[in-house]
Design a protein around this motif. Sequence first.
Motif, PDB file in Angstrom:
ATOM      1  N   UNK A 121       0.829  -1.205   0.000  1.00  0.00           N
ATOM      2  CA  UNK A 121       0.000   0.000   0.000  1.00  0.00           C
ATOM      3  C   UNK A 121       0.868   1.262   0.000  1.00  0.00           C
ATOM      4  N   UNK A 122       1.950   1.241   0.791  1.00  0.00           N
ATOM      5  CA  UNK A 122       2.865   2.379   0.856  1.00  0.00           C
ATOM      6  C   UNK A 122       3.525   2.611  -0.504  1.00  0.00           C
ATOM      7  N   UNK A 123       4.001   1.533  -1.121  1.00  0.00           N
ATOM      8  CA  UNK A 123       4.625   1.648  -2.444  1.00  0.00           C
ATOM      9  C   UNK A 123       3.655   2.225  -3.472  1.00  0.00           C
ATOM     10  N   UNK A 124       2.392   1.784  -3.425  1.00  0.00           N
ATOM     11  CA  UNK A 124       1.387   2.286  -4.375  1.00  0.00           C
ATOM     12  C   UNK A 124       1.126   3.773  -4.159  1.00  0.00           C
ATOM     13  N   UNK A 125       1.012   4.180  -2.904  1.00  0.00           N
ATOM     14  CA  UNK A 125       0.792   5.605  -2.621  1.00  0.00           C
ATOM     15  C   UNK A 125       1.990   6.449  -3.036  1.00  0.00           C
ATOM     16  N   UNK A 126       3.176   5.964  -2.729  1.00  0.00           N
ATOM     17  CA  UNK A 126       4.384   6.692  -3.135  1.00  0.00           C
ATOM     18  C   UNK A 126       4.406   6.860  -4.644  1.00  0.00           C
ATOM     19  N   UNK A 127       4.048   5.810  -5.357  1.00  0.00           N
ATOM     20  CA  UNK A 127       4.001   5.866  -6.818  1.00  0.00           C
ATOM     21  C   UNK A 127       2.987   6.922  -7.273  1.00  0.00           C
ATOM     22  N   UNK A 128       1.828   6.962  -6.612  1.00  0.00           N
ATOM     23  CA  UNK A 128       0.827   7.987  -6.936  1.00  0.00           C
ATOM     24  C   UNK A 128       1.372   9.394  -6.715  1.00  0.00           C
ATOM     25  N   UNK A 129       2.265   9.534  -5.722  1.00  0.00           N
ATOM     26  CA  UNK A 129       2.874  10.826  -5.426  1.00  0.00           C
ATOM     27  C   UNK A 129       4.035  11.141  -6.362  1.00  0.00           C
ATOM     28  N   UNK A 130       4.392  10.167  -7.216  1.00  0.00           N
ATOM     29  CA  UNK A 130       5.492  10.378  -8.152  1.00  0.00           C
ATOM     30  C   UNK A 130       6.863  10.122  -7.539  1.00  0.00           C
ATOM     31  N   UNK A 131       6.925   9.253  -6.543  1.00  0.00           N
ATOM     32  CA  UNK A 131       8.210   8.933  -5.912  1.00  0.00           C
ATOM     33  C   UNK A 131       8.223   7.472  -5.510  1.00  0.00           C
ATOM     34  N   UNK A 132       9.368   6.992  -5.098  1.00  0.00           N
ATOM     35  CA  UNK A 132       9.448   5.634  -4.569  1.00  0.00           C
ATOM     36  C   UNK A 132       9.563   5.705  -3.048  1.00  0.00           C
ATOM     37  N   UNK A 133       9.572   4.541  -2.400  1.00  0.00           N
ATOM     38  CA  UNK A 133       9.618   4.492  -0.934  1.00  0.00           C
ATOM     39  C   UNK A 133      10.886   5.140  -0.394  1.00  0.00           C
ATOM     40  N   UNK A 134      12.014   4.939  -1.070  1.00  0.00           N
ATOM     41  CA  UNK A 134      13.276   5.540  -0.623  1.00  0.00           C
ATOM     42  C   UNK A 134      13.174   7.055  -0.582  1.00  0.00           C
ATOM     43  N   UNK A 135      12.607   7.634  -1.638  1.00  0.00           N
ATOM     44  CA  UNK A 135      12.439   9.092  -1.683  1.00  0.00           C
ATOM     45  C   UNK A 135      11.508   9.552  -0.573  1.00  0.00           C
ATOM     46  N   UNK A 136      10.412   8.803  -0.338  1.00  0.00           N
ATOM     47  CA  UNK A 136       9.464   9.168   0.720  1.00  0.00           C
ATOM     48  C   UNK A 136      10.132   9.154   2.092  1.00  0.00           C
ATOM     49  N   UNK A 137      10.939   8.120   2.360  1.00  0.00           N
ATOM     50  CA  UNK A 137      11.635   8.065   3.644  1.00  0.00           C
ATOM     51  C   UNK A 137      12.654   9.196   3.763  1.00  0.00           C
ATOM     52  N   UNK A 138      13.309   9.551   2.664  1.00  0.00           N
ATOM     53  CA  UNK A 138      14.241  10.683   2.696  1.00  0.00           C
ATOM     54  C   UNK A 138      13.510  11.995   2.981  1.00  0.00           C
ATOM     55  N   UNK A 139      12.333  12.170   2.377  1.00  0.00           N
ATOM     56  CA  UNK A 139      11.530  13.373   2.647  1.00  0.00           C
ATOM     57  C   UNK A 139      11.176  13.425   4.134  1.00  0.00           C
ATOM     58  N   UNK A 140      10.735  12.279   4.680  1.00  0.00           N
ATOM     59  CA  UNK A 140      10.401  12.198   6.098  1.00  0.00           C
ATOM     60  C   UNK A 140      11.617  12.526   6.969  1.00  0.00           C
ATOM     61  N   UNK A 141      12.763  11.899   6.683  1.00  0.00           N
ATOM     62  CA  UNK A 141      13.975  12.113   7.483  1.00  0.00           C
ATOM     63  C   UNK A 141      14.420  13.576   7.433  1.00  0.00           C
ATOM     64  N   UNK A 142      14.355  14.176   6.263  1.00  0.00           N
ATOM     65  CA  UNK A 142      14.745  15.599   6.145  1.00  0.00           C
ATOM     66  C   UNK A 142      13.811  16.489   6.970  1.00  0.00           C
ATOM     67  N   UNK A 143      12.503  16.189   6.951  1.00  0.00           N
ATOM     68  CA  UNK A 143      11.544  16.979   7.731  1.00  0.00           C
ATOM     69  C   UNK A 143      11.811  16.834   9.226  1.00  0.00           C
ATOM     70  N   UNK A 144      12.112  15.629   9.681  1.00  0.00           N
ATOM     71  CA  UNK A 144      12.408  15.397  11.102  1.00  0.00           C
ATOM     72  C   UNK A 144      13.643  16.186  11.510  1.00  0.00           C
ATOM     73  N   UNK A 145      14.699  16.121  10.702  1.00  0.00           N
ATOM     74  CA  UNK A 145      15.944  16.828  11.025  1.00  0.00           C
ATOM     75  C   UNK A 145      15.724  18.337  10.987  1.00  0.00           C
ATOM     76  N   UNK A 146      15.021  18.815   9.949  1.00  0.00           N
ATOM     77  CA  UNK A 146      14.798  20.259   9.806  1.00  0.00           C
ATOM     78  C   UNK A 146      13.954  20.817  10.948  1.00  0.00           C
TER      79      UNK A 146
END
Length: 100
Positions: A17-42
Amino acid sequence: MAQATFSVRMDEKLKREFDMLCSDFGMNATTAFNVFARAVVREKRIPFEIQASSAVIEREQGWNAFMALRQQAKQNGVQDMPLDQINAEIQKARSGEDDI
């Protein structure tokens, strides 16, 4: 910048389900986790609300109510009322007596 691998275990259905949603957002799971990690750090926080179970919330609300009553008793000068007086006040309240 050097790259590092981050491995995450999760339920197979959740991953699909996560992979499908990420695909709908135009990214893969790795990119999504990087977005999350950057937001947490920022932001120096988890960028969404994490809420405890209702039992924990009810216990916390009960404790907060107790502490508010304790403060009110202190303000009214009755913080040192003996237990027998407290019980007498409870009995009055239960019987409907009103001497306030």
